[in-house]
Write an enzyme that holds these catalytic residues in place. Sequence first.
Site: not given
Ligand code: GP9
Ligand code: MN
Length: 698
Positions: A261, A305, A481-482
């Site tokens: 994350e 995400t 992811d970002h």
């Molecule tokens: C929540 C998590 C966060 O389920 O995957 O998502 P994001 O805010 O990073 O898009």
């Molecule tokens: Mn994310």
Amino acid sequence: MKTALQKLRTGLNTKLGFFLLVVLLFCIKSYWAYQTEFNLGVKGSMQEFLLVFNTIPGALVFLGIALYFRGRLSYWLMLIIDALLSLWLFSNILYYREFSDFITFNIIKSSGAASNNLGKSLAGILHPVDFMVFVDVIILALILLFHFVRVDMRRFKVRHAFTVTVLGFVLFGANLGMAESDRSQLLTRTFDNNYIVKYLGLEAYTVYDGIKTTHNSVVKAQADKDQLKPVLNFLHHNYAGPNIQYQGVAKGKNIFVIHLESLQQFMIDYKQDGEEVMPNLDKLYHSSDTLAFDNFFHQVGQGKTADAEMMLENSLYGLPEGSAMVTDGTTNTFQSAPALLSQKLGYTTASFHGDVPSFWNRDNAYKSFGYQYFFSKEYYPKTKNYDAGYGMKDKIFMKESMHYVEQLPQPFYAKLITVTNHYPYILDKQNKSIDAWNTGDDTVDPYVQTAHYLDQSLGEFLNYLDKTGLRKNSVLILYGDHYGISNNHQAAIAQILHKKKLTNYDLAMFQKVPFMINMEGLKGGINHTYGGEIDVLPTLEDLLGISSKYYVQFGQDLLSTQRNQIVPFRNGDWVTPKYTKYNGEYFYTKNGKQITKATAKQKKEFSKIQKYVTTDLGLSDRVMNGDLLRFYNLKGFKKVNKKNITYNLKKSLQKLKEAQKKKKTSVKTENNNQSTLDDYSTDAPELKNYSSLIFPTK
Ligand code: GP9
Ligand code: MN
């Protein structure tokens, strides 16, 4: 002789006078918000002028609606409209603070899916000054309540009200004309919502977005098979074949996809007081068994995400607005990694996430992707303090996920989505083992602590893999992811990167995220190819020895020697090994030098790259918006039957039990039906007091 004040008073006692006051205050307030609350990148006198001018047409048209009504009602209606527009502005201010973007109707539609976390973050980012957007409404209401102005009961002619409406539209026309002269194709390219607000204002942007959303539903109804032709032509033309050195080397291995994350590439080898912040990841990055990519970019849009997941598992881009997993995840046909791997190679497929299943519409989208299992929060023991606000804490999540991993018949495809390193980077004291940064930007500073925690959780997971021998027959795919730190925090970013000032080039490079493939015996090394999330699936397919030649996938195998190395960002900017385009500026990618006067030859190169980027994104959007895969008959692939898939806790656990009886290849079965969870050591303080973990049984 009347004093100026008296004149003003008399003016305000007419309906038109009061209306003009409401409009004036609304425009001033909007302009104030544009300047202070958003980061619109206003450059040059034309844009400066338009930022003031664009507040007027929307105010005239919307507030002007009240002029069609009579007497007192018309005054209060003016204030109600004003209050609603202000509330909309207020919501956008809050949303923008976290996402650097404006709200879209697709986001509102998906808010059921995203609201639980969104609510938490909004509460944390509220500034008292935000309430300024309501000050004019309150003042005006007091003026009316205490009769500072007289309500003009005379009839306001419809003809005059209509004149105001028409004037609003005429001014909007003029606004659009000036905007187009400064930036052509403003509305057709639709790459960046910031542009539209900057040039046309928030009200026009909202109407525009509404029309677009309605249009999207119509597009789906009208789409047909023929629309696939240009898509297939483009993909065929840009297909990059496998690298024979790597083709099929991961055949038969378990696949762990580790979703890191908000982790950015600059954190690799990053040191604090001489100590590595992410020693486990650094070690993996430099391992001779790891293919690590140092020019790999995230390509997400508003879906964050969800967009990353969409790209990783489908090699389709997220949409320019909203989250495709939400808008199309439930209804569209997909030919995704989980479905492909289970159908073609007999993989067991599962996603793990320590949050509610509805977030980003995963509970529906995963079915469309063909995931057999989705282990979400309810599958985990509810131990004390196991949650950090955005889902389960990584150390607990990673360990407890192994309870299910060990039950999956091998080979399996398991995606583990971490969450602790998520804005606003909440971590309790007992889990913090390094100091926060000291940039003075509170939203940025704790990032390093949660990243460190994420790394520790990875270290524990890797130890477990080694101890159980799972490491030997698995391939690990890790990706950030970002971005975690948005471009709104430039002063802090500059400090973290030890730079004096940031350019758009620095910001572009700041979008790099880690991407690694680790497997025992893999010919590793740091690979410098330019690529992004869209390229992961074709890469994995070639490693597994399945040819993606006829798949509708928009990326190229990262290991292919035929790659074009063009990395499109979701807003239409791009990076290539030679040039970078970011926020409308061009740079040499090698040294970051800006190209202010492009030669004719360079201009030609730029437009060729831009054409590829626009087509790549545009065609992917067409597939998504038109649900075109429903028309694509992929040989040897059966359309996923969503009705056969359930993530109901009881049913899934039953299914898992039966699957292990049918195919006796799970880690647990191979271990004489003994759990391997004891081999997983964690120093998670929350688990210290538990001698055994109680998982749900029904
Ligand atoms: C929540 C998590 C966060 O389920 O995957 O998502 P994001 O805010 O990073 O898009
Ligand atoms: Mn994310």
